[in-house]
Design a protein around this motif. Structure first.
Motif, mmCIF file in Angstrom:
data_model
loop_
_atom_site.group_PDB
_atom_site.id
_atom_site.type_symbol
_atom_site.label_atom_id
_atom_site.label_comp_id
_atom_site.label_asym_id
_atom_site.label_seq_id
_atom_site.Cartn_x
_atom_site.Cartn_y
_atom_site.Cartn_z
ATOM 1 N N TRP A 45 37.353 38.811 29.644
ATOM 2 C CA TRP A 45 37.108 37.391 29.934
ATOM 3 C C TRP A 45 35.831 37.248 30.754
ATOM 4 O O TRP A 45 34.966 36.428 30.425
ATOM 5 C CB TRP A 45 38.279 36.809 30.726
ATOM 6 N N ALA A 46 35.732 38.012 31.819
ATOM 7 C CA ALA A 46 34.561 37.916 32.694
ATOM 8 C C ALA A 46 33.288 38.291 31.943
ATOM 9 O O ALA A 46 32.260 37.619 32.061
ATOM 10 C CB ALA A 46 34.746 38.812 33.917
ATOM 11 N N SER A 47 33.358 39.361 31.161
ATOM 12 C CA SER A 47 32.188 39.808 30.415
ATOM 13 C C SER A 47 31.735 38.758 29.412
ATOM 14 O O SER A 47 30.541 38.449 29.307
ATOM 15 C CB SER A 47 32.510 41.122 29.694
ATOM 16 N N ALA A 48 32.691 38.186 28.670
ATOM 17 C CA ALA A 48 32.352 37.198 27.648
ATOM 18 C C ALA A 48 31.756 35.933 28.236
ATOM 19 O O ALA A 48 30.940 35.263 27.598
ATOM 20 C CB ALA A 48 33.591 36.856 26.827
ATOM 21 N N THR A 54 36.668 39.245 37.202
ATOM 22 C CA THR A 54 37.838 38.373 37.283
ATOM 23 C C THR A 54 38.597 38.772 38.541
ATOM 24 O O THR A 54 38.833 39.965 38.779
ATOM 25 C CB THR A 54 38.749 38.533 36.063
ATOM 26 N N ILE A 55 38.950 37.799 39.358
ATOM 27 C CA ILE A 55 39.646 38.065 40.618
ATOM 28 C C ILE A 55 41.085 37.551 40.521
ATOM 29 O O ILE A 55 41.304 36.366 40.247
ATOM 30 C CB ILE A 55 38.924 37.406 41.803
ATOM 31 N N ILE A 56 42.043 38.447 40.704
ATOM 32 C CA ILE A 56 43.459 38.092 40.677
ATOM 33 C C ILE A 56 43.907 37.801 42.097
ATOM 34 O O ILE A 56 43.822 38.672 42.971
ATOM 35 C CB ILE A 56 44.309 39.229 40.079
ATOM 36 N N LYS A 57 44.379 36.593 42.323
ATOM 37 C CA LYS A 57 44.834 36.190 43.653
ATOM 38 C C LYS A 57 46.358 36.249 43.701
ATOM 39 O O LYS A 57 47.040 35.612 42.903
ATOM 40 C CB LYS A 57 44.335 34.778 43.969
ATOM 41 N N ASN A 58 46.874 37.036 44.653
ATOM 42 C CA ASN A 58 48.317 37.173 44.827
ATOM 43 C C ASN A 58 48.629 37.082 46.311
ATOM 44 O O ASN A 58 48.495 38.058 47.044
ATOM 45 C CB ASN A 58 48.798 38.502 44.236
#
Length: 216
Positions: A45-48, A54-58
């Motif tokens: 996703w980030a590359s495209a 991409t940062i996953i927030k948890n």
């Protein structure tokens, strides 16, 4: 197999910075499993989208997945697999559009997305290269339909869109080279169109090419 339902849910909660996609995973209990299953998808996703990560927030934690680790999901039994590369216009991409973009990456075909309000081609798959002789897809994502569609065909198409609503339909139209000041039609395309709500106040069309031929 890609869990498109979960990816769609995550995309709905996505937001964007200048160099990253932010995914809110605070409602998920097993983030480790999420990363094991979807790390490459998040990187893709980030590359495209020309983002660095991409940062996953948890909760209070943030897990950064760099775009440069992205690798295509290649089936070793498949020869000459279609390119998963997408080309984006310089516009904001809503979570709804991200879901469709993910589908185009995982199911490569000659297709793209056009914004209905100004008819700008905002996303195009790499397979559309063959449809733009003499031009790059980077150029093509700056064009609106009036820049390369036959004017009569475009007027009729707009009426057809209003009548069809959200129903998918096929349409054949003529095209000229955007650089041709005389606007002489030299190609004919047949395309399938499907309207959808991008969730950002705009409607869009998925446009899938079914065929093309030269006009003599």
């Amino acid at each position: 197999m890609i869990d498109t339902k979960l990816l769609a849910e995550l995309a709905t909660n996505a937001s964007f910075t200048n160099d990253a996609i932010l995914i809110d995973a605070s409602h998920l209990t097993n983030v480790r499993s999420l990363l094991q299953n979807f790390e490459n998808d998040f990187a893709n996703w980030a590359s495209a989208m020309n983002k660095k990560a991409t940062i996953i927030k948890n909760g209070s934690k943030e897990i950064r997945i760099p775009a440069n680790i992205a690798a295509p999901n290649i089936d070793p039994l498949t020869i000459d697999e279609p390119s998963k590369l997408l080309w984006f216009a310089n516009v904001a991409i809503s979570p709804g559009l991200l879901v469709i973009a993910n589908d185009l990456m995982n199911n490569p075909r000659r297709a793209g997305i056009t914004r209905l309000s100004d008819e700008l081609q905002i996303i195009m798959s790499d397979g559309c290269n063959i449809l733009n002789p003499g031009h790059s897809l980077k150029e093509a994502t700056t064009w609106t339909r009036s820049q390369f569609w036959d004017a009569q065909d475009l007027d009729h198409f707009r009426r057809e869109v209003k009548q069809r609503g959200e129903a998918a339909f096929e349409y054949t139209w003529r095209s000229f080279d955007p650089d041709d000041s005389n606007k002489i039609n030299d190609l004919e395309f047949t395309t399938r169109y499907k309207l959808f709500d991008g969730g950002d106040g705009n409607f869009y069309q998925v446009c899938e090419n079914l065929g093309m031929k030269e006009i003599y």
